[in-house]
Design an enzyme around this catalytic site. Structure first.
Site, PDB file in Angstrom:
ATOM      1  N   GLU A  24       6.184   4.227  14.728  1.00 54.08           N
ATOM      2  CA  GLU A  24       4.784   4.179  15.159  1.00 54.08           C
ATOM      3  C   GLU A  24       4.743   4.229  16.675  1.00 54.08           C
ATOM      4  OE1 GLU A  24       2.270   1.346  12.683  1.00 54.08           O
ATOM      5  OE2 GLU A  24       4.273   0.576  12.313  1.00 54.08           O
ATOM      6  N   HIS A  32       7.728  -1.722   2.580  1.00 54.39           N
ATOM      7  CA  HIS A  32       7.470  -0.270   2.561  1.00 54.39           C
ATOM      8  C   HIS A  32       8.763   0.557   2.563  1.00 54.39           C
ATOM      9  CE1 HIS A  32       3.614  -1.813   3.408  1.00 54.39           C
ATOM     10  NE2 HIS A  32       3.552  -1.610   4.703  1.00 54.39           N
ATOM     11  N   LYS A  87       7.576  -0.314  16.411  1.00 54.60           N
ATOM     12  CA  LYS A  87       6.323  -0.077  17.131  1.00 54.60           C
ATOM     13  C   LYS A  87       6.664   0.517  18.493  1.00 54.60           C
ATOM     14  CE  LYS A  87       3.644  -2.594  14.250  1.00 54.60           C
ATOM     15  NZ  LYS A  87       2.642  -1.971  13.380  1.00 54.60           N
ATOM     16  N   ASP A  99       7.844  -7.175   8.292  1.00 55.81           N
ATOM     17  CA  ASP A  99       6.527  -6.536   8.176  1.00 55.81           C
ATOM     18  C   ASP A  99       6.596  -5.247   7.366  1.00 55.81           C
ATOM     19  OD1 ASP A  99       3.755  -6.040   8.779  1.00 55.81           O
ATOM     20  OD2 ASP A  99       4.379  -4.659  10.355  1.00 55.81           O
ATOM     21  N   HIS A 128       0.820  -1.227   0.000  1.00 50.75           N
ATOM     22  CA  HIS A 128       0.000   0.000   0.000  1.00 50.75           C
ATOM     23  C   HIS A 128       0.851   1.273   0.000  1.00 50.75           C
ATOM     24  CE1 HIS A 128       0.489  -0.009   4.428  1.00 50.75           C
ATOM     25  NE2 HIS A 128       0.078   1.236   4.419  1.00 50.75           N
TER      26      HIS A 128
END
Ligand code: BG6
Length: 477
Positions: free
Chosen positions: A218, A242, A327, A237, A180
């Site tokens: 994040e 990305h 994270k 991930d 995405h």
């Protein structure tokens, strides 16, 4: 747009609920979808018609609080139908085929079919097999396309197997491998910024660039995604996909044209030529991770990584790149910072420290922007310099930024693969990550709200450089 049927496998899962349905809703709200579209959503459990409509409405209400429009949401419920079934059972596909054939008869026209696999990846091969055995993968008079999303494999070998399996059932121009990030406006705009302006791209060379930093931080933890996340971790991930895409857009050579072939070739060229030293990888895990839902006790899954690699294609040969992502970090920010070399004969001493280097920042999110950090004369009698931001802020545009899923769904419906990965690209990305994994790395603990383990700081500091803390000073409301 051609009329089409979009078949979403896994309509009740996170991806469909939080990304796909809201993106389809946006398209209805903007009047982009033609009237002749039908969406079929499948899941295992029996769901009544009313309950299904409510599921859709809830998904839109939860994800589009600002733009919620009851009429557009209702329209989405009218064109979306439920087909219950077990994706591992041939019966489901027979019923799906009958349903699709009936639609064709009723419309008296060819139907185009887009399958979206919003399921766990362990189901992919089974789904392909059944689509083939029921003849659903073959276009008759319309087109048949497939959208699948990462993780596309879990290492180079499994990615190769998946690509091989895919190629048995579908032609490459039917397969839309979705990352995405490739659909994000802020990323696509890097191409416009670099290749649409004469001013900047001549500077994207090793002669001028000291290094590049890419941060994807994040503040949230893994939420309820333990089942998936604990198997993959941050490096796989977001690092495998990305972050590499961000680097590819930022550093690729200008493609001959904007065709899928040429753009993908240039992205691939960057990734294929990266050089690495497996020692330059730091892994971390936030304190408390092991208590998250569906995480194995004693898990050594990484929730943070920092790594250094070096560009090796001629224009940027030797330029180091530092990635970090994780994270539960100090701040939520995703950005690319291109740090320029200090002047060779500095007239002002302030230019010699790190603070004085020019930085070109692509802020992917939040406060979406393109910013140049530069020095100006501090107003006043003496010749003192101070850094300021020269900024382009998306929020000053009248246009709203489309969701990446909207961009990518539209591209796929139009058969445009420029912002999708092909088989070779996915394999090159896994190959890159795999080179680091040749060596076992310790997973170091870090405190939630920090910038990860101390070793990550040392990774860049040992090259006499520092991580740039994402600034929240520009493009605020
Ligand atoms: C997903 C990852 O692909 O990207 C998530 O699985 C991550 O773990 C997310 O949070 C980040 O996407 P975005 O668009 O919020 O930056």
């Amino acid at each position: 747009m051609d009329p089409f049927v979009l078949i979403i496998f896994g309509i009740s899962g996170n991806l469909a609920q939080n990304k796909l349905l809201p993106a389809l809703y946006d398209m209805i709200n903007k009047g982009i979808l033609t009237d002749q579209i039908t969406i079929l959503g499948s899941a295992r459990k029996p769901i009544g018609e009313q309950e299904f409509k409510e599921l859709i409405i809830t998904s839109i209400k939860n994800n589009r609080t600002d733009t919620y429009d009851i009429d557009a949401a209702k329209r989405l419920t009218e064109i979306t139908h439920y087909i219950q079934g077990d994706l591992t059972n041939a019966d489901f596909y027979s019923r799906l085929k009958i349903k699709l054939d009936n639609m064709k008869k009723n419309n008296e026209s060819c139907n185009n079919h887009m399958y979206y696999l919003a399921t766990y990846p362990n189901l992919y091969s089974t789904i392909f097999k059944y689509l083939e055995s029921s003849g659903l993968n073959k276009p008759d008079c319309g087109w048949v396309r497939l959208m699948i999303e990462k993780p596309l494999g879990s290492d180079l070998n499994s990615a190769k197997i998946l690509n091989k399996t895919l190629s048995k059932f579908f032609k490459e121009n039917q397969i839309f491998r979705l990352d995405h990030y490739l659909g994000k406006e802020t990323l696509q705009n890097i191409l416009a910024f670099r290749f649409g302006n004469e001013l900047f791209d001549p500077l994207i060379r090793n002669k001028y660039i000291d290094h590049i930093q890419i941060t994807s931080a994040e503040t949230l933890g893994i939420l309820d995604r333990g089942l998936y996340y604990d198997q993959f971790g941050a490096l796989k991930d977001v690092g495998q996909n990305h972050l590499l895409q961000m680097l590819a857009f930022m550093t690729m050579d200008m493609p001959k044209n904007l065709s899928n072939l040429e753009v993908t070739k240039e992205r691939l060229n960057v990734i294929n030529q990266l050089t690495i030293n497996p020692n330059n990888l730091i892994l971390g895990q936030y304190d408390g991770y092991q208590n998250e839902l569906n995480v194995k006790q004693g898990s050594d899954t990484n929730t943070f990584f920092a790594l250094k690699t070096t560009l090796n294609h001629p224009r940027l040969k030797g330029v180091p790149v530092y990635f970090r992502a994780g994270k539960k970090l100090a701040q939520a920010a995703t950005e690319i910072s291109v740090v320029f070399k200090p002047g060779k004969h500095p007239l002002f001493d302030q230019r010699t420290n790190n603070n004085g280097q020019n930085v070109l920042i692509f802020r992917i999110q939040p406060n979406e922007a393109i910013v140049i950090k530069m020095l100006i004369k501090k107003p006043g009698k003496s010749m003192q310099l101070k850094p300021v931001f020269m900024q382009f802020c998306y929020r000053n545009l009248p246009d709203t930024l489309p969701d990446p899923y909207e961009n990518l769904l539209l591209d796929a419906l139009e058969g445009d693969q420029v912002f999708f990965n092909n088989a070779a690209e996915v394999e090159a990305q896994w190959k890159f990550i795999g080179k680091f994994s040749k060596q076992k790395h310790p997973v170091e603990p870090y405190s939630p709200g920090s910038w990860g383990p101390e070793s990550a700081v040392n990774l860049i500091r040992s090259d006499n450089r520092e991580w740039l803390e994402p600034s929240m000073e520009f493009c605020q409301t």
